[in-house]
Design a protein around this motif. Sequence first.
Motif, PDB file in Angstrom:
ATOM      1  N   MET A   1       8.019  -3.546 -35.644  1.00  0.00           N
ATOM      2  CA  MET A   1       7.002  -3.223 -34.665  1.00  0.00           C
ATOM      3  C   MET A   1       7.699  -3.081 -33.316  1.00  0.00           C
ATOM      4  N   ASP A   2       7.603  -1.929 -32.733  1.00  0.00           N
ATOM      5  CA  ASP A   2       8.187  -1.678 -31.416  1.00  0.00           C
ATOM      6  C   ASP A   2       7.136  -2.069 -30.379  1.00  0.00           C
ATOM      7  N   LEU A   3       7.188  -3.315 -29.954  1.00  0.00           N
ATOM      8  CA  LEU A   3       6.120  -3.904 -29.160  1.00  0.00           C
ATOM      9  C   LEU A   3       6.575  -4.160 -27.730  1.00  0.00           C
ATOM     10  N   ALA A   4       5.699  -3.879 -26.784  1.00  0.00           N
ATOM     11  CA  ALA A   4       5.915  -4.222 -25.376  1.00  0.00           C
ATOM     12  C   ALA A   4       4.621  -4.843 -24.860  1.00  0.00           C
ATOM     13  N   ILE A   5       4.755  -5.935 -24.114  1.00  0.00           N
ATOM     14  CA  ILE A   5       3.585  -6.638 -23.577  1.00  0.00           C
ATOM     15  C   ILE A   5       3.758  -6.783 -22.070  1.00  0.00           C
ATOM     16  N   THR A   6       2.714  -6.447 -21.330  1.00  0.00           N
ATOM     17  CA  THR A   6       2.732  -6.588 -19.876  1.00  0.00           C
ATOM     18  C   THR A   6       1.831  -7.748 -19.483  1.00  0.00           C
ATOM     19  N   ASP A   7       2.383  -8.672 -18.696  1.00  0.00           N
ATOM     20  CA  ASP A   7       1.590  -9.837 -18.290  1.00  0.00           C
ATOM     21  C   ASP A   7       0.709  -9.509 -17.087  1.00  0.00           C
ATOM     22  N   ASN A   8      -0.034 -10.502 -16.621  1.00  0.00           N
ATOM     23  CA  ASN A   8      -0.973 -10.289 -15.522  1.00  0.00           C
ATOM     24  C   ASN A   8      -0.282 -10.055 -14.177  1.00  0.00           C
ATOM     25  N   TYR A   9       1.045 -10.208 -14.115  1.00  0.00           N
ATOM     26  CA  TYR A   9       1.795  -9.922 -12.891  1.00  0.00           C
ATOM     27  C   TYR A   9       2.457  -8.544 -12.942  1.00  0.00           C
ATOM     28  N   GLY A  10       2.237  -7.818 -14.041  1.00  0.00           N
ATOM     29  CA  GLY A  10       2.815  -6.486 -14.186  1.00  0.00           C
ATOM     30  C   GLY A  10       4.220  -6.470 -14.756  1.00  0.00           C
ATOM     31  N   ILE A  11       4.702  -7.610 -15.223  1.00  0.00           N
ATOM     32  CA  ILE A  11       6.036  -7.678 -15.825  1.00  0.00           C
ATOM     33  C   ILE A  11       5.916  -7.308 -17.299  1.00  0.00           C
ATOM     34  N   THR A  12       6.751  -6.366 -17.740  1.00  0.00           N
ATOM     35  CA  THR A  12       6.719  -5.918 -19.126  1.00  0.00           C
ATOM     36  C   THR A  12       7.842  -6.583 -19.916  1.00  0.00           C
ATOM     37  N   TYR A  13       7.478  -7.110 -21.064  1.00  0.00           N
ATOM     38  CA  TYR A  13       8.419  -7.777 -21.965  1.00  0.00           C
ATOM     39  C   TYR A  13       8.547  -6.931 -23.224  1.00  0.00           C
ATOM     40  N   LYS A  14       9.770  -6.800 -23.731  1.00  0.00           N
ATOM     41  CA  LYS A  14      10.013  -6.015 -24.938  1.00  0.00           C
ATOM     42  C   LYS A  14      10.815  -6.833 -25.939  1.00  0.00           C
ATOM     43  N   LYS A  15      10.638  -6.515 -27.189  1.00  0.00           N
ATOM     44  CA  LYS A  15      11.390  -7.051 -28.324  1.00  0.00           C
ATOM     45  C   LYS A  15      11.718  -8.532 -28.187  1.00  0.00           C
ATOM     46  N   ASP A  16      13.003  -8.873 -28.025  1.00  0.00           N
ATOM     47  CA  ASP A  16      13.425 -10.276 -27.994  1.00  0.00           C
ATOM     48  C   ASP A  16      12.827 -11.051 -26.826  1.00  0.00           C
ATOM     49  N   GLU A  17      12.499 -10.365 -25.745  1.00  0.00           N
ATOM     50  CA  GLU A  17      11.884 -11.044 -24.605  1.00  0.00           C
ATOM     51  C   GLU A  17      10.518 -11.613 -24.991  1.00  0.00           C
ATOM     52  N   ILE A  18       9.788 -10.885 -25.822  1.00  0.00           N
ATOM     53  CA  ILE A  18       8.475 -11.374 -26.264  1.00  0.00           C
ATOM     54  C   ILE A  18       8.650 -12.678 -27.021  1.00  0.00           C
ATOM     55  N   GLN A  19       9.637 -12.715 -27.883  1.00  0.00           N
ATOM     56  CA  GLN A  19       9.904 -13.929 -28.654  1.00  0.00           C
ATOM     57  C   GLN A  19      10.262 -15.085 -27.717  1.00  0.00           C
ATOM     58  N   SER A  20      11.068 -14.815 -26.719  1.00  0.00           N
ATOM     59  CA  SER A  20      11.502 -15.866 -25.789  1.00  0.00           C
ATOM     60  C   SER A  20      10.387 -16.361 -24.873  1.00  0.00           C
ATOM     61  N   TYR A  21       9.473 -15.467 -24.490  1.00  0.00           N
ATOM     62  CA  TYR A  21       8.434 -15.827 -23.527  1.00  0.00           C
ATOM     63  C   TYR A  21       7.042 -15.955 -24.141  1.00  0.00           C
ATOM     64  N   ASN A  22       6.956 -15.956 -25.459  1.00  0.00           N
ATOM     65  CA  ASN A  22       5.631 -16.003 -26.074  1.00  0.00           C
ATOM     66  C   ASN A  22       4.890 -17.307 -25.776  1.00  0.00           C
ATOM     67  N   PHE A  23       5.609 -18.357 -25.432  1.00  0.00           N
ATOM     68  CA  PHE A  23       4.933 -19.610 -25.049  1.00  0.00           C
ATOM     69  C   PHE A  23       4.011 -19.372 -23.853  1.00  0.00           C
ATOM     70  N   ALA A  24       4.360 -18.422 -22.997  1.00  0.00           N
ATOM     71  CA  ALA A  24       3.533 -18.105 -21.828  1.00  0.00           C
ATOM     72  C   ALA A  24       2.634 -16.892 -22.074  1.00  0.00           C
ATOM     73  N   LEU A  25       3.113 -15.942 -22.867  1.00  0.00           N
ATOM     74  CA  LEU A  25       2.334 -14.729 -23.127  1.00  0.00           C
ATOM     75  C   LEU A  25       1.151 -14.999 -24.051  1.00  0.00           C
ATOM     76  N   GLY A  26       1.323 -15.920 -24.979  1.00  0.00           N
ATOM     77  CA  GLY A  26       0.235 -16.291 -25.879  1.00  0.00           C
ATOM     78  C   GLY A  26      -0.129 -15.240 -26.912  1.00  0.00           C
ATOM     79  N   THR A  27       0.835 -14.413 -27.288  1.00  0.00           N
ATOM     80  CA  THR A  27       0.568 -13.392 -28.301  1.00  0.00           C
ATOM     81  C   THR A  27       0.380 -14.058 -29.656  1.00  0.00           C
ATOM     82  N   LEU A  28      -0.652 -13.650 -30.354  1.00  0.00           N
ATOM     83  CA  LEU A  28      -0.954 -14.185 -31.677  1.00  0.00           C
ATOM     84  C   LEU A  28      -0.587 -13.128 -32.706  1.00  0.00           C
ATOM     85  N   PHE A  29       0.174 -13.515 -33.721  1.00  0.00           N
ATOM     86  CA  PHE A  29       0.561 -12.598 -34.786  1.00  0.00           C
ATOM     87  C   PHE A  29      -0.240 -12.937 -36.037  1.00  0.00           C
ATOM     88  N   LEU A  30      -0.833 -11.913 -36.643  1.00  0.00           N
ATOM     89  CA  LEU A  30      -1.712 -12.097 -37.801  1.00  0.00           C
ATOM     90  C   LEU A  30      -1.265 -11.220 -38.960  1.00  0.00           C
TER      91      LEU A  30
END
Length: 83
Positions: A1-30
């Motif tokens: 999955m080629d995933l990018a997530i942008t937080d409420n401050y406008g910072i975009t996280y990609k690939k390994d960054e999502i894994q590292s910052y998911n404690f704050a991003l709160g992405t749920l995988f199903l």
Amino acid sequence: MDLAITDNYGITYKKDEIQSYNFALGTLFLINEVVGDPANGAVGTVSVNSAGIVKVTGNVKSFELTAATPGSEKVTSYVNVKQ
């Protein structure tokens, strides 16, 4: 999955960054719609942890992997397993 997530401050996280910052991003995988080969017996299992690491066990041909954000956005990938 080629995933990018942008937080409420406008910072975009990609690939390994999502894994590292998911404690704050709160992405749920199903995992949904796990399908096995009927000729091989019972359907196996698929699990995913909070870091997005997927584990496939047993008779699995395909499944859906969904990433959902706290802001109700979601994206789904359809995964075919080759064994």
